[in-house]
Enzyme design. Sequence first.
Site, short mmCIF file in Angstrom:
data_model
loop_
_atom_site.label_atom_id
_atom_site.label_comp_id
_atom_site.label_asym_id
_atom_site.label_seq_id
_atom_site.Cartn_x
_atom_site.Cartn_y
_atom_site.Cartn_z
N GLU A 89 44.77 35.46 37.30
CA GLU A 89 45.05 36.33 38.46
C GLU A 89 46.44 36.10 39.06
O GLU A 89 46.60 36.08 40.29
CB GLU A 89 43.96 36.16 39.52
N GLU A 137 35.94 38.24 34.33
CA GLU A 137 35.24 38.03 35.60
C GLU A 137 34.61 39.36 36.00
O GLU A 137 35.32 40.35 36.16
CB GLU A 137 36.17 37.55 36.71
#
Length: 512
Positions: free
Chosen positions: A173, A292
């Site tokens: 991320e 995710e």
Amino acid sequence: MTNARLTVDRDFVVGPVPRRLFGSFVEHMGRCVYTGIYEPGHPTADEHGYRGDVLALTREMGVSIVRYPGGNFVSGYHWEDGIGPVDERPRRIDGAWHTIETNAFGLHEFAGWAKEAGVEVMEAINLGTRGLEEARALVEYANHPGGTAWSDLRIKNGAKDPFGIKVWNLGNELDGPWQIGHKTADEYGRLANETAKAMKLVDPSIELVAVGSSGRKMPTFGEWEHTVLSHAYDEVDYISLHAYYQEHDGDALSFLACANDMDSFIESVIATADAVKAKRHSNKSIQLSFDEWNVWYQQRGDAGDQLHVLEKQQWREHPRLIEDEYNVTDAVVVGTLLNSLLRHGDRVTIANQAQLVNVIAPIRSEEGGPAWRQTIFWPFARMAELASGNILRVASSGDRFETAQYGDAAVVDASVTYDAERGRVAVFLANRGLDEDADLTVALRGFTASEVTRAEVLAIPDGGDRFTANTEDRQDAVGLVKLEHAAIADGELRATLPPLSWAVIEIAVAVA
């Protein structure tokens, strides 16, 4: 009663079912590791401190690959802290989750746990505060047979044989301002490319996942993927996607239709990756790693607010964080998200539900106490068990409903697989109607269907409602029961799905 008609054809194949689609995620966050998978002294713990009850549930769930050790945690993590004698490992501040990391559990412990669980390791490296040199050292430590400084240190630390880790995340991320070591797309793309080249010089057999957008609503979405892949296309094998969904302000219909958003997210990333492929005149296609995904109540006082108070807490070891309690509605939504992933299984070939235990997880555990299945455990477990062979394209018609967030959606959501070796078609279904049964017909072209061999449904239990959940005191309040109304008639599957339910129907077939 609402109506739905599905048509599948033996020759209309999306692709083989990718086993890595049924992955999970273990992060050093909250109680996922400590008192989750690892709790020395627990009544079920083995000599390594692995909780036997959680291991058993992990195997039952059918998890194939587990991403480790993060997540936001990895962007400030020194992997060397988690090797060597445990009593000599340093205690560190973890800025990502405002906790103290003891490092009692590290790479060797996770590799051992993964072997016991029968899962593949998917290792993430720190490209937030660290870089190329540390990454290639970790590959050498984990995968080189011996005779070098790092591989010999692994052997000294008790692992004679290499861990043989094949799949590696190039960070986490890094498009997000919250991430330790946040970078622009150009900064990250160049770093990912150079790191990938160095890692593959150590072990050419590894597969690498570049960081994609942290969510479809990120302001850099699309441009981030295009820029990163323009730098790293030749060296990486996957681009990642992350997405979480929740019910907002009682808008159950939008929540139940959120797989529409996942479908669109996936298809947008595929289009972007293929645009880079075309521009580069490449013969290689980038696969997607949806590493995710889950339901996560980020704006609910008993779950999401735990993140906001972290800064005010004293530094603690493994505090309770985002231990969401999942209900019937959540399980139906998770079933539709699994359907979305499976429908795109020709390009989404890795997926990791986040996370495995306690932290927004299908498995819950208590320190010194029991472990149990949350409602969302069941769709994952049955799909991991029964989705095999090839994914079939599904043509759908029937009743639809309107939503405020995601447009209109089919009342019945589905995915279908065909296992030629077993002579079985598996149909995975969600009735997203809140109040009405759904009358379902499935036309099976190219098959001769003989009988329904299994029919199970997760629905609102007697005396419950759509918010009924499994808890420590009522661990089996919601689960799978026999679907009574499912049979073969005139060569087609006919079934009635209860309101707000997820179901699986397996059919014995022969090629027509």
